[in-house]
Design an enzyme around this catalytic site. Structure first.
Site, mmCIF file in Angstrom:
data_model
loop_
_atom_site.group_PDB
_atom_site.id
_atom_site.type_symbol
_atom_site.label_atom_id
_atom_site.label_comp_id
_atom_site.label_asym_id
_atom_site.label_seq_id
_atom_site.Cartn_x
_atom_site.Cartn_y
_atom_site.Cartn_z
ATOM 1 C CE LYS A 197 -3.447 2.487 2.721
ATOM 2 N NZ LYS A 197 -4.431 2.421 3.810
ATOM 3 C CE LYS A 250 -6.046 1.889 -0.227
ATOM 4 N NZ LYS A 250 -6.540 1.880 1.116
HETATM 5 C C1 PBG Z 1 -6.790 3.467 5.923
HETATM 6 C C2 PBG Z 1 -7.333 3.367 4.554
HETATM 7 C C3 PBG Z 1 -7.295 4.343 3.564
HETATM 8 C C4 PBG Z 1 -7.897 3.792 2.438
HETATM 9 C C5 PBG Z 1 -8.311 2.514 2.783
HETATM 10 N N1 PBG Z 1 -7.933 2.256 4.081
HETATM 11 C C6 PBG Z 1 -6.862 5.740 3.630
HETATM 12 C C7 PBG Z 1 -5.484 6.063 3.904
HETATM 13 O O1 PBG Z 1 -4.596 5.228 3.945
HETATM 14 O O2 PBG Z 1 -5.260 7.262 4.108
HETATM 15 C C8 PBG Z 1 -8.058 4.487 1.129
HETATM 16 C C9 PBG Z 1 -9.098 3.916 0.225
HETATM 17 C C10 PBG Z 1 -9.486 4.832 -0.882
HETATM 18 O O3 PBG Z 1 -8.870 5.883 -1.137
HETATM 19 O O4 PBG Z 1 -10.451 4.482 -1.562
HETATM 20 N N2 PBG Z 1 -7.696 2.942 6.852
#
Ligand code: PBG
Length: 328
Positions: A197, A250
């Site tokens: 991620k 992601k």
């Molecule tokens: C953190 C989380 C995020 C997303 C999913 N889980 C946000 C981040 O890391 O700031 C982003 C998902 C999206 O942008 O659709 N709990």
């Protein structure tokens, strides 16, 4: 001048031939719908930066889940927005927390016809908006945080989640969650690791939707540097060794090279999360004119499958299913 022997256009003129030689496919069964459930609202509320995406109440969420089942979508991933937040994010593992209540209600409503995936992170639950608890210096404390992810996972699984999806990018989070689940007798609960991620600006609209914008700093001390492709394989390998059942990269579109690498390096089922910014970008492009929404969305999601994703978490899941149904 002689023509080459091979004439690729021979296979392109006839739609049946085109379909016979098509290498990748996209169907309802490949899609997971992300949903937001809030205990701070009385009626569902559209997210301003994500037209068509709503913060749901528990009851409106049930309708969304039923709709997903009717469309053939195999699962949803749940993000909760609590009415109260604190420094620890303690409503994340509360038996009466917004996610736990929604999970029990959904299970009662849809039975086994839908996979319930619970995002396991603290940023929606902490008053500072970071994905874990802080040290006195304001860094996220890795080991204290994974203990809380483990507690959260057990409470989510006990409330009915089929799959736990840790998204905080803390070191050792998958191992901590796996052993806590096993100790609680929840050996059958699977882990979908947000394995690679990246610290992406494409999460902007999500932070509005989930009300989890960090109050100071950013997430670059725990999420990955967008420049790093080889490191992504090491991150994924750690999650595999720690017991991840399902892997994920992601965001999706700007990271398809990482998806391809992951597909080539690992045999585990692989997903991609097409994130909020990708959704907002395509919607805005279509609204501005010039992009045809349906064709563009189908093309981008097919590209994710072509790169090697077995499944796609996407806010367009319902639209895609409707478009595929129309096409027959
Ligand atoms: C953190 C989380 C995020 C997303 C999913 N889980 C946000 C981040 O890391 O700031 C982003 C998902 C999206 O942008 O659709 N709990």
């Amino acid at each position: 001048m002689s023509f080459p022997e091979e004439r690729p256009r021979r296979l392109r003129g006839n739609p049946l031939l085109r379909s016979l030689v098509r290498e990748s496919s996209l169907s309802a069964r490949d899609l997971i719908l992300p949903v937001f459930v809030s205990e701070a609202i009385e009626t569902r509320r559209e997210v301003p930066t994500m037209p068509g995406v709503f913060q749901e109440t528990t009851e409106s969420l049930v309708k969304v889940a039923e709709e997903a089942v009717a469309l053939g979508i195999p699962g949803i991933i749940l993000f909760g927005i609590p009415a109260r937040k604190d420094a620890q994010g303690s409503f994340a593992w509360d038996e009466q927390g917004v996610v736990q209540r929604a999970l029990r209600r959904l299970r009662q409503a849809v039975g086994e016809s839908l996979l319930l995936i619970a995002d396991d992170c603290l940023d929606e639950f902490t008053d500072h908006g970071h994905c874990g608890v802080l040290t006195e210096h304001g860094d996220v404390d890795n080991d204290a945080t994974i203990a809380l992810y483990a507690k959260t996972a057990v409470s989510q699984a006990a409330a009915g989640a089929d799959v736990i999806a840790p998204s905080g990018m803390m070191d050792g989070q998958v191992a901590a969650i796996r052993s806590a689940l096993d100790e609680a007798g929840l050996e059958q609960t699977a882990i979908l690791a947000y394995a690679a991620k990246f610290a992406s600006s494409f999460y902007g609209p999500f932070r509005d939707a989930a009300e989890c914008r960090p109050q100071f700093g950013d997430r670059r001390s725990y999420q990955m540097d967008p420049a790093n492709r080889r490191e992504a394989m090491r991150e994924i390998e750690m999650d595999v060794l720690e017991g991840a059942d399902l892997l994920m990269v992601k965001p999706a579109l700007p990271y398809l090279d990482v998806v391809l690498d992951a597909r080539q390096h690992f045999d585990q089922p692989l997903g991609v999360f097409s994130v909020s910014g990708e959704y907002a970008m395509l919607r805005a492009g279509a609204a501005a004119g010039g992009l045809e929404l349906k064709d563009t969305v189908l093309e981008t999601h097919l590209a994710m499958r072509r790169a090697g994703a077995d499944f796609i978490l996407t806010y367009f899941a319902r639209d895609i299913c409707r478009w595929l149904e129309e096409a027959g």
